[in-house]
Scaffold this active site. Structure first.
Site, PDB file in Angstrom:
ATOM      1  N   CYS A 111      73.717  55.198  -2.561  1.00 37.56           N
ATOM      2  CA  CYS A 111      71.945  55.509  -2.469  1.00 37.56           C
ATOM      3  C   CYS A 111      71.241  54.794  -2.944  1.00 37.56           C
ATOM      4  O   CYS A 111      69.809  54.536  -2.641  1.00 37.56           O
ATOM      5  CB  CYS A 111      71.512  56.815  -3.449  1.00 37.56           C
ATOM      6  SG  CYS A 111      72.228  58.289  -3.156  1.00 37.56           S
ATOM      7  N   HIS A 235      64.352  55.519  -6.709  1.00 38.77           N
ATOM      8  CA  HIS A 235      65.208  56.750  -5.765  1.00 38.77           C
ATOM      9  C   HIS A 235      65.260  58.092  -5.854  1.00 38.77           C
ATOM     10  O   HIS A 235      64.851  58.426  -6.456  1.00 38.77           O
ATOM     11  CB  HIS A 235      66.832  56.809  -5.748  1.00 38.77           C
ATOM     12  CG  HIS A 235      67.516  57.598  -4.549  1.00 38.77           C
ATOM     13  ND1 HIS A 235      67.603  57.948  -3.648  1.00 38.77           N
ATOM     14  CD2 HIS A 235      68.875  58.636  -5.742  1.00 38.77           C
ATOM     15  CE1 HIS A 235      68.580  58.942  -3.129  1.00 38.77           C
ATOM     16  NE2 HIS A 235      69.558  59.018  -4.655  1.00 38.77           N
ATOM     17  N   ASN A 265      66.574  64.013  -0.385  1.00 41.04           N
ATOM     18  CA  ASN A 265      67.619  63.012  -0.638  1.00 41.04           C
ATOM     19  C   ASN A 265      68.381  63.051   0.052  1.00 41.04           C
ATOM     20  O   ASN A 265      69.519  62.950   0.529  1.00 41.04           O
ATOM     21  CB  ASN A 265      68.833  63.100  -2.139  1.00 41.04           C
ATOM     22  CG  ASN A 265      69.733  62.136  -2.212  1.00 41.04           C
ATOM     23  OD1 ASN A 265      69.290  61.411  -2.046  1.00 41.04           O
ATOM     24  ND2 ASN A 265      70.947  62.266  -3.444  1.00 41.04           N
TER      25      ASN A 265
HETATM   26  N1  COA Z   1      70.361  77.886  -6.952  1.00 40.99           N
HETATM   27  C1  COA Z   1      70.584  78.794  -8.103  1.00 40.99           C
HETATM   28  N2  COA Z   1      70.641  78.500  -9.230  1.00 40.99           N
HETATM   29  C2  COA Z   1      72.015  77.326  -9.414  1.00 40.99           C
HETATM   30  C3  COA Z   1      71.355  76.291  -8.399  1.00 40.99           C
HETATM   31  C4  COA Z   1      71.321  76.450  -7.206  1.00 40.99           C
HETATM   32  N3  COA Z   1      71.042  75.828  -6.378  1.00 40.99           N
HETATM   33  N4  COA Z   1      72.637  75.059  -8.974  1.00 40.99           N
HETATM   34  C5  COA Z   1      73.291  75.733 -10.153  1.00 40.99           C
HETATM   35  N5  COA Z   1      72.079  77.352 -10.475  1.00 40.99           N
HETATM   36  C6  COA Z   1      72.729  77.841 -11.831  1.00 40.99           C
HETATM   37  C7  COA Z   1      73.634  78.110 -12.427  1.00 40.99           C
HETATM   38  O1  COA Z   1      74.680  78.480 -11.930  1.00 40.99           O
HETATM   39  C8  COA Z   1      73.022  77.894 -13.957  1.00 40.99           C
HETATM   40  O2  COA Z   1      73.001  79.221 -14.253  1.00 40.99           O
HETATM   41  P1  COA Z   1      73.683  79.960 -15.359  1.00 40.99           P
HETATM   42  O3  COA Z   1      72.068  79.557 -16.623  1.00 40.99           O
HETATM   43  O4  COA Z   1      73.082  81.473 -15.201  1.00 40.99           O
HETATM   44  O5  COA Z   1      74.716  79.114 -15.971  1.00 40.99           O
HETATM   45  C9  COA Z   1      71.609  77.167 -13.696  1.00 40.99           C
HETATM   46  O6  COA Z   1      71.512  77.705 -12.248  1.00 40.99           O
HETATM   47  C10 COA Z   1      71.133  76.069 -14.384  1.00 40.99           C
HETATM   48  O7  COA Z   1      72.245  75.105 -13.851  1.00 40.99           O
HETATM   49  P2  COA Z   1      72.432  73.745 -13.995  1.00 40.99           P
HETATM   50  O8  COA Z   1      73.420  73.004 -13.482  1.00 40.99           O
HETATM   51  O9  COA Z   1      72.484  73.354 -16.036  1.00 40.99           O
HETATM   52  O10 COA Z   1      71.173  72.866 -13.665  1.00 40.99           O
HETATM   53  P3  COA Z   1      70.517  71.586 -14.272  1.00 40.99           P
HETATM   54  O11 COA Z   1      69.508  71.585 -14.613  1.00 40.99           O
HETATM   55  O12 COA Z   1      71.111  70.474 -14.048  1.00 40.99           O
HETATM   56  O13 COA Z   1      70.289  71.619 -12.190  1.00 40.99           O
HETATM   57  C11 COA Z   1      70.761  70.416 -10.654  1.00 40.99           C
HETATM   58  C12 COA Z   1      71.564  71.280 -10.978  1.00 40.99           C
HETATM   59  C13 COA Z   1      71.666  69.897  -9.696  1.00 40.99           C
HETATM   60  C14 COA Z   1      69.387  70.332  -9.598  1.00 40.99           C
HETATM   61  C15 COA Z   1      70.869  68.867 -11.615  1.00 40.99           C
HETATM   62  O14 COA Z   1      71.663  69.220 -12.337  1.00 40.99           O
HETATM   63  C16 COA Z   1      70.628  67.794 -10.956  1.00 40.99           C
HETATM   64  O15 COA Z   1      69.679  67.423  -9.922  1.00 40.99           O
HETATM   65  N6  COA Z   1      71.452  65.936 -10.778  1.00 40.99           N
HETATM   66  C17 COA Z   1      71.332  65.208 -10.720  1.00 40.99           C
HETATM   67  C18 COA Z   1      72.265  65.132  -8.614  1.00 40.99           C
HETATM   68  C19 COA Z   1      71.767  63.652  -8.130  1.00 40.99           C
HETATM   69  O16 COA Z   1      71.092  63.073  -8.786  1.00 40.99           O
HETATM   70  N7  COA Z   1      72.123  63.679  -7.742  1.00 40.99           N
HETATM   71  C20 COA Z   1      72.006  62.549  -6.294  1.00 40.99           C
HETATM   72  C21 COA Z   1      72.663  61.399  -6.982  1.00 40.99           C
HETATM   73  S1  COA Z   1      72.504  59.988  -5.966  1.00 40.99           S
END
Ligand code: COA
Length: 310
Positions: A111, A235, A265
Site C-alpha cells: 500500500c 494512505h 482501502n
Molecule cells: N463486522 C462486524 N463485527 C466484526 C467484524 C466485522 N467485519 N470484524 C470483527 N468484528 C467483531 C469482532 O468479532 C469483535 O467482536 P467481540 O467484541 O464480540 O469479540 C469486535 O467486532 C471487535 O473486533 P476487533 O478485531 O477488536 O475490531 P477492531 O476495532 O480492531 O477493528 C479492523 C478491526 C480490522 C477494522 C481494525 O483492526 C483495522 O482497521 N486494522 C488495520 C487494518 C489495515 O489497515 N489494513 C490494511 C493495511 S494496508
C-alpha cells in the site's frame, strides 16, 4: 544529462462502475453498516476492477489533464500489488494500451507503492529519463475472500495517476524517506493463489507509529513542522488510523485528504485517489506543502514532501 528536480503535472483516476455498499455486504456477511462505519469510516467501495484496465484509464486521464500526449511520456511506472499476471509486467500492458513509446516497469511496495513510485520517478528524472507516468492501481477485490468479513469490509479497487516531469532547479520534491520491516510479514500477506489475511489490531498499532515517524522525519529533513503542512495525503486504510496519525502529528483533519468513505482501502491507488479529489475540490494551491505518507504489507512505509508547483 544533468540532474533535474521534478514537478507533478496532471492527475487522473479510474474506478470500476460496480459499487458495493455496507448494506450489500451485510446481506451476505455477519456485519453491519454501523460496525463498518464506526470501525473503519468506509461506507462503500468499488469492485470488479482489472488492474491494467483501471491503470490505462487513469493514466490516459492524467496525460490529458497535463495537456500532454502519450508520445510525451518516456516511462510508465506502475505501482501495484495485484498485477494482471506474474508475467508479463502489467505496466507493459498499460504502456501498449495508452500508446506510450517508452519503457515500462512494475513496482510492488504494497500500500505504500505510490509514494515509493514517486521517489523512484524522481530518481529516473534526475538521471535524464524525461517524463514518467506514475500510476498506482490495485484490484484487491481479486485477492479477497468475500466470505471473510475481516478483509471484505475493508478493500476496494481503483487507480490513480500523475505525470512526473523534469523541473528547473531542485524542483518540488523537498524530502522523502522509505522504511521496511520484513520481520512483520505475517501481519498482512497474500501467498500465491491465496487470499489476503491480516492481524488487524497489530497492523493498526504499527501503522500509526510508522506513519507518524516517517512523516515527522520528512518534515524535519526539509526544515518544516506539521504546522507548515497545507495538506496531508495519507494512505486510506482505516479512518481511525488516519485520525490517530493526524492527532499525533498535530495536523487537523481539515488539512487531510480523505476518500476512504467512498473507496475503502485501494492499496497503491489510495493516495492518488485522495490527491485527485483534493486537487479537483480546489484544496491545493501553488506553493502549498503537500505531505504524502503511506504504509502497507511487508511492512513497508514511505513519505514524500512536495512544494506544489502547479
Ligand atoms: N463486522 C462486524 N463485527 C466484526 C467484524 C466485522 N467485519 N470484524 C470483527 N468484528 C467483531 C469482532 O468479532 C469483535 O467482536 P467481540 O467484541 O464480540 O469479540 C469486535 O467486532 C471487535 O473486533 P476487533 O478485531 O477488536 O475490531 P477492531 O476495532 O480492531 O477493528 C479492523 C478491526 C480490522 C477494522 C481494525 O483492526 C483495522 O482497521 N486494522 C488495520 C487494518 C489495515 O489497515 N489494513 C490494511 C493495511 S494496508
Amino acid at each position: 544529462m544533468s540532474a533535474r528536480g521534478i514537478t507533478v503535472r496532471g492527475c487522473g483516476i479510474s474506478v470500476p462502475d460496480k459499487v458495493l455498499t455496507n448494506e450489500d455486504l451485510s446481506a451476505t456477511l455477519d456485519t453491519s453498516d454501523a460496525w463498518i462505519t464506526e470501525r473503519t469510516g468506509i461506507k462503500e467501495r468499488r469492485v470488479g476492477g482489472i488492474t491494467s484496465q483501471m491503470a490505462i484509464e487513469a493514466g490516459r486521464r492524467a496525460i490529458q489533464d497535463a495537456g500532454l500526449e502519450p508520445a510525451d511520456i518516456a516511462v510508465v511506472l506502475l505501482a501495484t500489488t495485484t498485477p494482471d499476471a506474474l508475467v508479463p509486467a502489467t505496466s507493459a500492458t498499460v504502456q501498449a494500451g495508452i500508446g506510450v513509446p517508452g519503457g515500462a516497469f512494475d513496482l510492488n511496495a504494497a500500500c505504500s507503492g505510490f509514494v515509493h513510485g514517486l521517489v523512484a520517478a524522481a530518481g529516473l528524472v534526475a538521471v535524464g529519463s524525461g517524463r514518467v507516468l506514475l500510476i498506482g492501481a490495485d484490484a484487491l477485490s481479486r485477492i479477497t475472500d468475500w466470505d471473510n468479513r475481516t478483509m471484505a469490509v475493508l478493500v476496494g479497487d481503483g487507480a490513480g495517476a500523475v505525470v512526473v516531469e523534469p523541473a528547473e532547479g531542485t524542483g518540488d520534491l523537498l524530502s522523502w524517506n522509505f522504511g521496511a520491516d520484513g520481520t512483520l510479514r505475517h501481519l498482512l500477506k497474500c501467498d500465491h493463489g491465496g487470499y489476503l489475511t491480516m492481524d488487524g489490531k497489530e497492523v493498526f498499532r504499527k501503522a500509526v507509529r510508522v506513519v507518524v515517524e516517517s512523516a515527522e522525519r520528512a518534515l524535519a529533513d526539509a526544515g518544516f513542522t506539521a504546522a507548515d503542512v497545507s495538506l496531508l495525503v495519507p494512505h486510506q486504510a482505516n479512518l481511525r488510523i488516519i485520525q490517530a496519525a493526524c492527532h499525533r502529528l498535530g495536523i487537523p483533519e481539515e488539512r487531510t485528504a480523505v476518500v476512504i468513505d467512498r473507496y475503502g482501502n485501494t492499496s497503491s491507488a489510495s493516495i492518488p485517489l485522495a490527491l485527485d479529489d483534493a486537487l479537483r475540490s480546489g484544496r491545493v494551491s501553488t506553493g502549498d506543502l503537500v505531505l504524502l505518507t503511506g504504509f502497507g504489507g511487508g511492512m513497508t512505509w514511505a513519505s514524500a514532501l512536495l512544494r506544489w508547483g502547479r
